[in-house]
Design a protein around this motif. Sequence first.
Motif, PDB file in Angstrom:
ATOM      1  N   GLU A 191       0.830  -1.208   0.000  1.00 16.01           N
ATOM      2  CA  GLU A 191       0.000   0.000   0.000  1.00 16.01           C
ATOM      3  C   GLU A 191       0.864   1.257   0.000  1.00 16.01           C
TER       4      GLU A 191
ATOM      5  N   CYS B   7      -7.150   8.187  -3.302  1.00 14.67           N
ATOM      6  CA  CYS B   7      -7.686   6.989  -2.642  1.00 14.67           C
ATOM      7  C   CYS B   7      -6.571   6.146  -2.035  1.00 14.67           C
TER       8      CYS B   7
ATOM      9  N   VAL C 107      -5.240   7.824   1.083  1.00 17.75           N
ATOM     10  CA  VAL C 107      -6.156   7.706   2.221  1.00 17.75           C
ATOM     11  C   VAL C 107      -6.106   6.303   2.818  1.00 17.75           C
ATOM     12  N   VAL C 108      -5.825   5.310   1.984  1.00 17.83           N
ATOM     13  CA  VAL C 108      -5.711   3.933   2.476  1.00 17.83           C
ATOM     14  C   VAL C 108      -4.696   3.835   3.615  1.00 17.83           C
TER      15      VAL C 108
ATOM     16  N   ILE D 246      -4.004   5.792   5.999  1.00 17.35           N
ATOM     17  CA  ILE D 246      -4.417   6.306   7.303  1.00 17.35           C
ATOM     18  C   ILE D 246      -5.818   5.837   7.695  1.00 17.35           C
ATOM     19  N   SER D 247      -6.447   5.041   6.848  1.00 23.71           N
ATOM     20  CA  SER D 247      -7.814   4.604   7.130  1.00 23.71           C
ATOM     21  C   SER D 247      -7.817   3.362   8.017  1.00 23.71           C
ATOM     22  N   PRO D 248      -8.913   3.108   8.747  1.00 23.71           N
ATOM     23  CA  PRO D 248      -9.020   1.887   9.564  1.00 23.71           C
ATOM     24  C   PRO D 248      -9.017   0.641   8.684  1.00 23.71           C
TER      25      PRO D 248
ATOM     26  N   PHE E  18     -11.813  -0.438   6.069  1.00 26.27           N
ATOM     27  CA  PHE E  18     -12.052   0.367   4.872  1.00 26.27           C
ATOM     28  C   PHE E  18     -10.917   0.270   3.852  1.00 26.27           C
ATOM     29  N   LYS E  19      -9.821  -0.349   4.225  1.00 32.58           N
ATOM     30  CA  LYS E  19      -8.655  -0.363   3.351  1.00 32.58           C
ATOM     31  C   LYS E  19      -8.931  -1.076   2.024  1.00 32.58           C
TER      32      LYS E  19
ATOM     33  N   LEU F 234     -11.244   1.042  -0.292  1.00 31.93           N
ATOM     34  CA  LEU F 234     -10.557   2.208  -0.835  1.00 31.93           C
ATOM     35  C   LEU F 234      -9.521   1.811  -1.880  1.00 31.93           C
ATOM     36  N   SER F 235      -8.859   0.674  -1.664  1.00 35.01           N
ATOM     37  CA  SER F 235      -7.887   0.190  -2.649  1.00 35.01           C
ATOM     38  C   SER F 235      -8.570  -0.127  -3.976  1.00 35.01           C
TER      39      SER F 235
END
Length: 301
Positions: free
Chosen positions: A49, A98, A101-102, A104-106, A109-110, A113-114
């Motif tokens: 990521e 996107c 943001v992956v 720092i996201s929980p 949700f990764k 978002l990926s």
Amino acid sequence: MTYYSYAAAAVLFLAGLAGGMLPFVTAWDRHSAVVRRRSLYDKSAGQVETLTALLLMGYAVLLGLDLLMGGAIDRNMTGPWAMLWELLVMAAAPAALCTAVVLISPPPFKKALSVCGGLFALLGQTGACVLMWAFCLGALTGAGTTPEVAQQAFAVILDRQYWPQLGLFVLFSVLLGLTAAYALSLCWHILCRRKDDFGRDFYSFVLGVRARQSAGAGALLLPVTAVMFVLYPLDPVRAQELMPLPGGAELALSAGMLAFPLAVLLWYMISRSPVPMQRRSLAFLAMLLLLAGTYAALGRF
């Protein structure tokens, strides 16, 4: 057309294709971590990521700067080509957002978002495939072209009689992007060894997995490149432009396509090693061979 501009286009094209596939690689790793209940997949996904975000953000910045400052690419985009070029640039921005943001996201949700970032990246690469196809065929005639001439070239390139060749090029691009994504991930895991000390077992596992994936995707790419080699004989003038050697330019450029099977062989050797980290230099050599093969393959269109 000069060899260095063609080489720059090949590198940018390969980076974009790999960036379009990497988000799906990370999403699949997250899925495998749940299905197979192995945290090793989560760790490998976390490393990839970071690579995906860096690659797509750099890609988006380079394209955006070229568009805003009227760079080398933007100057060649006239008429309908400008629409595809702007689509590529506009799709690169949300794809990069996107994937950033992956990071720092929980965890829940990764994966979503990926996939979202990957879809935007693939949308942009659809335009990139058509633009690269036109570039290889010489339809992008350069700055100063009138919109009428560009419209005519666009209609000729996308004529129905060229659809089989375009379909082959799209298939080549998809398999090339998948191979490059796995190959870049393999190299990135090796580079992360000093920063993320997850232990010998993790790196033996992840390097073996990435090497098998790279070899498998590369093996699927080989029949397509073989068809290209048979269907598209080299033009001596074009070969001399892309490989400016005193003699044997055609032979040298044709031999460049042997880089693909050599790269697959190197990935297979890494995958069969009990300690893949001991053969880490082969991963970077295989990546260079993939780039050289891409240059030679694109030269045949």
